[in-house]
Enzyme design. Sequence first.
Site, mmCIF file in Angstrom:
data_model
loop_
_atom_site.group_PDB
_atom_site.id
_atom_site.type_symbol
_atom_site.label_atom_id
_atom_site.label_comp_id
_atom_site.label_asym_id
_atom_site.label_seq_id
_atom_site.Cartn_x
_atom_site.Cartn_y
_atom_site.Cartn_z
ATOM 1 N N GLY A 173 38.768 -24.536 17.309
ATOM 2 C CA GLY A 173 39.655 -23.278 17.074
ATOM 3 C C GLY A 173 41.109 -23.652 16.993
ATOM 4 O O GLY A 173 41.984 -22.440 16.972
ATOM 5 N N LYS A 177 33.214 -32.062 5.610
ATOM 6 C CA LYS A 177 33.104 -31.446 6.938
ATOM 7 C C LYS A 177 31.492 -31.943 6.986
ATOM 8 O O LYS A 177 30.627 -31.302 6.643
ATOM 9 C CB LYS A 177 33.053 -29.819 6.749
ATOM 10 C CG LYS A 177 32.964 -29.353 8.066
ATOM 11 C CD LYS A 177 33.688 -29.339 9.107
ATOM 12 C CE LYS A 177 33.143 -28.721 10.428
ATOM 13 N NZ LYS A 177 34.251 -28.909 11.512
ATOM 14 N N ASP A 236 33.757 -23.093 7.426
ATOM 15 C CA ASP A 236 34.861 -24.269 7.445
ATOM 16 C C ASP A 236 34.677 -25.047 6.374
ATOM 17 O O ASP A 236 35.410 -25.095 5.469
ATOM 18 C CB ASP A 236 34.271 -25.333 8.545
ATOM 19 C CG ASP A 236 35.022 -24.839 9.915
ATOM 20 O OD1 ASP A 236 35.175 -23.781 10.079
ATOM 21 O OD2 ASP A 236 35.014 -25.684 10.959
ATOM 22 N N ASN A 250 50.350 -26.668 14.748
ATOM 23 C CA ASN A 250 50.196 -25.392 14.282
ATOM 24 C C ASN A 250 50.245 -24.441 15.063
ATOM 25 O O ASN A 250 49.954 -23.958 16.164
ATOM 26 C CB ASN A 250 48.458 -25.524 13.947
ATOM 27 C CG ASN A 250 48.070 -24.383 13.141
ATOM 28 O OD1 ASN A 250 48.728 -24.009 12.276
ATOM 29 N ND2 ASN A 250 46.663 -24.065 13.258
HETATM 30 N N1 LIG Z 1 48.875 -21.401 10.838
HETATM 31 C C1 LIG Z 1 47.834 -20.290 10.940
HETATM 32 N N2 LIG Z 1 48.085 -19.289 10.633
HETATM 33 C C2 LIG Z 1 47.361 -18.260 10.575
HETATM 34 N N3 LIG Z 1 45.967 -18.286 10.819
HETATM 35 C C3 LIG Z 1 45.473 -19.513 11.461
HETATM 36 C C4 LIG Z 1 46.409 -20.641 11.348
HETATM 37 N N4 LIG Z 1 45.816 -21.711 11.764
HETATM 38 C C5 LIG Z 1 44.599 -21.362 12.032
HETATM 39 N N5 LIG Z 1 44.459 -19.933 11.789
HETATM 40 C C6 LIG Z 1 43.190 -19.155 11.851
HETATM 41 O O1 LIG Z 1 42.640 -19.235 13.200
HETATM 42 C C7 LIG Z 1 41.258 -19.466 13.161
HETATM 43 C C8 LIG Z 1 40.695 -20.981 13.761
HETATM 44 O O2 LIG Z 1 41.246 -21.881 12.664
HETATM 45 P P1 LIG Z 1 40.306 -22.843 12.025
HETATM 46 O O3 LIG Z 1 39.057 -22.311 11.823
HETATM 47 O O4 LIG Z 1 40.929 -23.880 10.930
HETATM 48 O O5 LIG Z 1 40.175 -23.950 13.430
HETATM 49 P P2 LIG Z 1 39.387 -25.317 13.764
HETATM 50 O O6 LIG Z 1 40.022 -26.036 14.569
HETATM 51 O O7 LIG Z 1 38.621 -25.693 12.390
HETATM 52 O O8 LIG Z 1 38.071 -24.865 14.468
HETATM 53 P P3 LIG Z 1 36.383 -25.397 14.478
HETATM 54 O O9 LIG Z 1 36.407 -26.228 15.628
HETATM 55 O O10 LIG Z 1 35.487 -24.285 14.627
HETATM 56 O O11 LIG Z 1 36.271 -26.034 13.091
HETATM 57 C C9 LIG Z 1 40.799 -19.022 11.794
HETATM 58 O O12 LIG Z 1 40.563 -17.771 11.525
HETATM 59 C C10 LIG Z 1 41.957 -19.551 11.175
HETATM 60 O O13 LIG Z 1 41.970 -18.853 9.618
HETATM 61 MG MG LIG Z 2 37.105 -26.016 11.355
#
Ligand SMILES: Nc1ncnc2c1ncn2[C@@H]1O[C@H](COP(=O)(O)OP(=O)(O)OP(=O)(O)O)[C@@H](O)[C@H]1O
Ligand SMILES: [Mg+2]
Length: 207
Positions: free
Chosen positions: A11, A36, A45, A166
Amino acid sequence: MNYFITGTDTGVGKTYVTALLTRALRSAGLDTVALKPISCGDREDAESLRNAIGGELPLDAINPLWFDAPAAPLVAAREEGRTIERANLRDWYTALRQSRKSLLVEGVGGWLVPVAEGLGGAEFAAIFDLPVVIVVANRLGCINHTLLTIESVRTRGFTCAGLIINHLHPPETISERTNAALLRELTDVPVLFEIQPGQRTLNLAVA
Ligand SMILES: Nc1ncnc2c1ncn2[C@@H]1O[C@H](COP(=O)(O)OP(=O)(O)OP(=O)(O)O)[C@@H](O)[C@H]1O
Ligand SMILES: [Mg+2]
Ligand SMILES: C[C@H](N)[C@H](N)CCCCCC(=O)O
């Protein structure tokens, strides 16, 4: 540009950042595909990454394994009585690798999430044999998570190619205001990009 994209946790924005980077590389003319290998909980994803490549490949081609349980793949596969075979993942990846100049591979959760029986996160990453980029969510706790992840990536023999910090929301606390500078101070791993809340495009020149 070929990276294995991990994160300081689940997340943290691995998918968000990978999609941004994929779009930027493709716009720069680099034949980039985002992968992925394993999804757990949903395929959002993979769908986001497929959108980032303009739907060029079918979902199953970039996301060959998915499980229902929102958990570590080891747990999710056990729940379904399925096995995750390293060799199958390697064959899938090798076939894609031969036809692409640039691949971004998103891991699962954080760096050491267990993937299958006898296949930990680092052994999973070794299938792809790529430099590792760590996506860091700017929040309290990320300093420790980042330094631990860097140390593990390196002691497992991988190149830690960079950090992508991020910012999921505007900084609200002293730690969120200082994390990026402190990470630059505490590690020699370069900060490749800082991603702002809601950022939709990425300028590769800043790397
Ligand atoms: N810079 C950002 N601005 C706005 N929303 C963001 C940003 N980065 C991430 N998000 C939002 O935060 C949430 C988590 O991001 P994301 O799904 O990319 O995480 P992840 O690390 O890929 O999670 P997972 O471990 O489930 O794969 C998503 O809803 C995403 O759209
Ligand atoms: Mg992800
Ligand atoms: C379900 C989630 N979105 C990820 N796909 C899987 C995260 C596994 C985390 C395991 C753990 O570190 O406790």
